[in-house]
Design an enzyme around this catalytic site. Structure first.
Site, PDB file in Angstrom:
ATOM      1  N   ASP A  13       0.866  -1.164   0.000  1.00  0.00           N
ATOM      2  CA  ASP A  13       0.000   0.000   0.000  1.00  0.00           C
ATOM      3  C   ASP A  13       0.916   1.231   0.000  1.00  0.00           C
ATOM      4  OD1 ASP A  13      -2.366   1.608   0.439  1.00  0.00           O
ATOM      5  OD2 ASP A  13      -1.759   1.740   2.544  1.00  0.00           O
ATOM      6  N   ASP A  15      -0.141   5.160   1.034  1.00  0.00           N
ATOM      7  CA  ASP A  15      -0.382   6.091   2.145  1.00  0.00           C
ATOM      8  C   ASP A  15      -0.509   5.326   3.462  1.00  0.00           C
ATOM      9  OD1 ASP A  15      -1.252   8.788   0.562  1.00  0.00           O
ATOM     10  OD2 ASP A  15      -2.019   7.023  -0.462  1.00  0.00           O
ATOM     11  N   ASP A 176      -1.556  -0.966   5.909  1.00  0.00           N
ATOM     12  CA  ASP A 176      -1.884  -0.478   7.258  1.00  0.00           C
ATOM     13  C   ASP A 176      -3.374  -0.498   7.548  1.00  0.00           C
ATOM     14  OD1 ASP A 176      -2.333   1.726   5.389  1.00  0.00           O
ATOM     15  OD2 ASP A 176      -2.676   2.935   7.179  1.00  0.00           O
TER      16      ASP A 176
END
Length: 235
Positions: A13, A15, A176
């Protein structure tokens, strides 16, 4: 820690995983709100709205709710302004997390392709990675608008596996958020949750549906767990 026979690619991922982009996202969101005559939101509020792509972010920023949608004309104005402003201010404050580049270098040394799978628009993701000096580490960059579906759909992961001519089970997905873990599980690849991003990994780990297979506190930890496996394979 769960293991697989051989890792043939690592997907990340963007961001909240490779970089902390909330300061610039919040600045762009508040610039859009100001443009529409609205007051600024706290950075933590904008942070809580990140993860499902720009279209959703603008709805949330304008309605100050997680699920409601803004009035179409207002959303279109906000979206257009946000994209223009954010594109011009992508990396004013955004920085890779401290050990991101070191971890990527280590993984590249194992000779496996690295991928970005983000819900950020592809053009913005590619440009941000270039500005951060990270783009050249990646063989493939997929944004939230690259395909017909984005995370938590497994499609970006299965598509990446197809492009690389490997099986999803031979990949790991690092992220995250809930979307990263759900996409990985649905695609049949291992999920790795980072403890330093925007998502609450402690909370996600309490639910079997969103519990990652591994938890890491830094990107180099992936290399540390894959290195012995590669040494065995190369004997």
């Amino acid at each position: 820690m769960k293991t697989i026979e051989h890792v043939q690619a690592v997907a990340f991922d963007l961001d909240g995983t490779l970089c902390d982009s909330v300061p610039d996202l919040a600045a762009a969101a508040n610039a859009a709100r100001e443009h529409l005559g609205l007051s600024a939101l706290p950075i933590e509020t904008v942070k809580s709205y990140v993860g499902d792509g720009v279209a959703k972010l603008i709805h949330r920023v304008l309605t100050e709710t997680y699920e409601e949608e803004a009035e179409p004309a207002q959303w279109e104005q906000g979206f257009t302004f946000f994209i223009r402003y954010y594109h011009d201010h992508l990396s004013v404050y955004t920085r890779p997390y401290p050990e991101t580049e070191a971890g990527l270098k280590l993984l590249k040394s194992l000779g496996i392709p690295l991928i970005v799978i983000t819900n950020k628009n592809e053009v913005l993701a590619v440009e941000l990675l270039k500005q951060l000096g990270l783009a050249d580490y990646f063989s493939l960059i997929l944004g939230g608008d690259s395909l017909s579906e984005k995370k938590p759909s497994p499609l970006p992961i299965t598509h990446a596996a197809e492009v690389l001519n490997i099986q999803p089970a031979d990949m790991i997905m690092v992220g995250d958020s809930k979307n990263d873990i759900l996409a990985a599980k649905a695609a049949g690849c291992l999920s790795v949750g980072v403890t330093f991003g925007y998502g609450d990994m402690t909370m996600l780990s309490q639910n079997e549906a969103t519990k990652p297979d591994w938890l890491i506190g830094s990107i180099p930890e992936i290399y540390e767990n894959l290195q012995p496996q590669k040494e065995v394979e190369n004997r």
